[in-house]
Write a protein that holds these residues in place. Structure first.
Motif, mmCIF file in Angstrom:
data_model
loop_
_atom_site.group_PDB
_atom_site.id
_atom_site.type_symbol
_atom_site.label_atom_id
_atom_site.label_comp_id
_atom_site.label_asym_id
_atom_site.label_seq_id
_atom_site.Cartn_x
_atom_site.Cartn_y
_atom_site.Cartn_z
ATOM 1 N N MET A 137 1.006 -1.272 -0.099
ATOM 2 C CA MET A 137 -0.131 -0.166 0.040
ATOM 3 C C MET A 137 0.995 1.168 0.043
ATOM 4 O O MET A 137 0.788 2.223 0.975
ATOM 5 C CB MET A 137 -0.827 0.148 1.327
ATOM 6 N N ALA A 157 -1.058 4.726 0.100
ATOM 7 C CA ALA A 157 -1.956 4.963 1.101
ATOM 8 C C ALA A 157 -1.714 6.259 2.145
ATOM 9 O O ALA A 157 -0.526 6.452 2.154
ATOM 10 C CB ALA A 157 -2.418 3.725 1.983
ATOM 11 N N GLU A 195 -6.670 4.908 -0.638
ATOM 12 C CA GLU A 195 -6.754 3.851 0.539
ATOM 13 C C GLU A 195 -6.031 4.577 1.699
ATOM 14 O O GLU A 195 -5.195 5.447 1.786
ATOM 15 C CB GLU A 195 -5.678 2.658 0.363
ATOM 16 N N ARG A 205 -8.924 -5.365 3.089
ATOM 17 C CA ARG A 205 -8.878 -4.705 1.752
ATOM 18 C C ARG A 205 -9.907 -5.210 1.018
ATOM 19 O O ARG A 205 -10.631 -4.119 0.502
ATOM 20 C CB ARG A 205 -7.741 -4.791 1.249
#
Length: 549
Positions: free
Chosen positions: A376, A379, A430, A520
């Motif tokens: 990620m 994010a 995210e 997720r």
């Protein structure tokens, strides 16, 4: 003729406000009623501290004041935590507080508080609007104060009967504040000092940044071959994978970075105050006269010379300064190659952050951070305060301006309310909220806001069954005498499921990747409950290690 409540909400709309955070209260019902018919989102928090922190995070992300409404008395005092964050983080924010009726003042009426006295040390300005026809004037001034110079919070009290009063008044224009800028003489002096420096360092911090100024500071660093550091929890100001990046001056920084700054012959401090944490307890620079030449650029003139006597003080916002700096000739190597010193500084950063150390316990944060960084990388990371945050600050690679939301004030409980505000403002991104078990339980009820507004944020609760930072200090100063730092915790994953979210429990490191993948994929707000060892205090400290010193 309109009520004070209607005029107030019209004024907010005129300032471009599209979202307010609140805990509803009877003291400002007229303002709540006026919100019914306008295109302003009303986000319910579960506690006023959460509402204020949401507003503060929104202000960080937009550069315009985040707005919160809370009720009088206990509502206002609960919200003080968020106001304190806004002050120390230099974030524009407006807190509207319900107040008793005007004729009741001075009798210690139900929930009566003197807000000027209560908030005078926490806010840039505190006012009580006693006349409805002055609402446009006071709201306009509040926006000017919150945005000008060093930004910060404003508190406005709203007497209940004033909000019901009917008057004629029209909103003021959209507030755009003056942009302090450097003079040509300032820039000539800076150019000369920069050209003469052999070991310059650029340190970034503070507020009044945006994407354009962040891009401009990258160009400035490249052009002049400057190693770049960022101050505590301002890691979104410079790309961590850029060859000029040298690391962050936070808690427990890289010793090589600390030496780089201390041994520099020119420190350019742009936007930052260089307060306690980045200055390493006010020991990194000599006070009042630093050991190196200091160029301090700050939008608040009161901050120049407040602690450190600069060789050159420039009253300017980052964007205006960097625009003027475009004309400065490049240093001797013309910026075509990163010099050896800059390359060594970046290599030291990569070495410091590349390989998380092993720690006691079955669930280790080192491999978990490595996996998160790989899976990620884009994010947004939100966190509050606690030793768990050291893993985030050291081992996450922040790449862009809006990727970090964390309080320089060290306020526990900040991460979850900030995540609510961030996901609403950046729905396409995210979000990962990091929280310790103690930190989460300060504002954990705001997980209900994630559920109510269907915000798929992943919350990592790092559970060592203690207030870890305080336990660390306790073990250092009073070894084996543990008092008040242990915690009996709930099943945090079950709490997520109780709200209709997704819950995972990770007791072993190898279980984390699949737990993250399921969280997720769920499309729901999620909690991953990571059970770590109380022995592992930080990436470099353990309880037994402290006791053996």
């Amino acid at each position: 003729m309109k009520t004070g409540g209607e005029i107030l909400i019209e004024c907010l709309a005129a300032q471009g406000v599209d979202r307010v955070f609140c805990v509803p209260g009877e003291s400002y019902l007229a303002a709540l009623d006026a919100l019914h018919d306008v295109r302003i989102d009303v986000i319910n928090a579960r506690q006023e501290g959460g509402a204020a922190m949401m507003a503060e995070a929104d202000g960080k992300l937009t550069g315009r004041p985040g707005v919160a409404f809370v009720t009088r008395g206990p509502g206002a005092t609960n919200a003080a935590a968020g106001v304190h964050v806004a002050k120390q983080d230099s974030t524009p924010m407006i807190l509207f507080v319900g107040q008793i009726g005007r004729r009741m003042k001075g009798r210690e009426a139900f929930q009566e508080v003197d807000y000027r006295q209560t908030f005078r040390d926490l806010a840039k300005w505190v006012e009580e609007i006693d006349c409805a026809d002055r609402i446009p004037e006071i709201v306009s001034h509040a926006w000017h104060v919150a945005l000008s110079g060093r930004p910060g919070p404003v508190v406005l009290a709203l007497p209940e009967d004033m909000l019901r009063e009917e008057v004629e008044a029209a909103p003021g224009p959209l507030v755009e504040v003056a942009e302090p800028a450097p003079s040509p003489r300032d820039m000539d002096a800076l150019a000369g000092m920069l050209a003469a420096a052999e070991r310059p360092v650029l340190a970034l911090g503070g507020s009044r940044w945006d994407e354009a100024s962040v891009a401009a500071v990258h160009r400035f660093a490249e052009k002049h071959n400057l190693p770049v550091t960022v101050t505590f929890r301002r890691q979104g100001l410079f790309d961590h994978e850029h060859p000029n990046y040298a690391g962050d001056l936070g808690l427990g920084p890289n010793p090589k970075l600390r030496a780089l700054v201390a041994d520099s012959d020119l420190l350019i401090l742009l936007g930052a105050r260089m307060s306690e944490n980045p200055s390493q307890g006010f020991e990194l620079l000599d006070i009042p006269t630093p050991q190196m030449k200091l160029i301090h650029i700050h939008p608040g003139p009161e901050e120049l010379g407040r602690i450190y006597a600069p060789t050159l003080g420039i009253n300017a916002a980052p964007g205006a300064f960097l625009e003027a700096a475009e004309a400065i000739p490049a240093r001797a190597d013309d910026g075509r190659a990163v010099n050896e010193r800059v390359g060594a500084a970046h290599a030291a950063y990569l070495d410091w952050t590349g390989h998380p150390p092993a720690t006691p316990g079955d669930a280790e944060m080192g491999p978990i951070m490595s996996h998160l960084r790989a899976e990620m990388p884009d994010a947004i990371a939100c966190n509050g305060a606690g030793n768990y945050a050291i893993w985030v600050h050291r081992f996450w690679r922040f790449r862009r301006f809006d990727q970090q939301l964390a309080p320089t004030s060290g306020s526990m409980g900040y991460g979850l309310p900030a995540a609510v505000a961030a996901k609403l403002r950046r729905p396409e991104a995210e979000l990962v909220c990091f929280a310790g078990d103690g930190c989460f339980q300060m504002t954990g009820q705001e997980f209900g806001a994630l559920a109510q507004y269907d915000l798929p944020v992943i919350v990592l609760v790092v559970d060592n069954e203690s207030y870890g930072t305080i336990r660390m200090h306790q073990e250092r100063d009073y070894p084996t005498r543990v008092v008040g730092t242990g915690l009996k915790n709930p099943d945090f994953a079950a709490l997520a499921r109780a709200y209709g979210g997704h819950g995972e429990t990770v007791a072993k490191t190898e279980a984390f990747p699949e737990a993250l993948a399921r969280a997720r994929a769920s499309g729901k707000p999620a909690i991953i409950h990571i059970k770590t060892s109380a022995e592992a205090l930080t990436p470099t400290l353990t309880v037994s290690g402290l006791r053996s010193r």
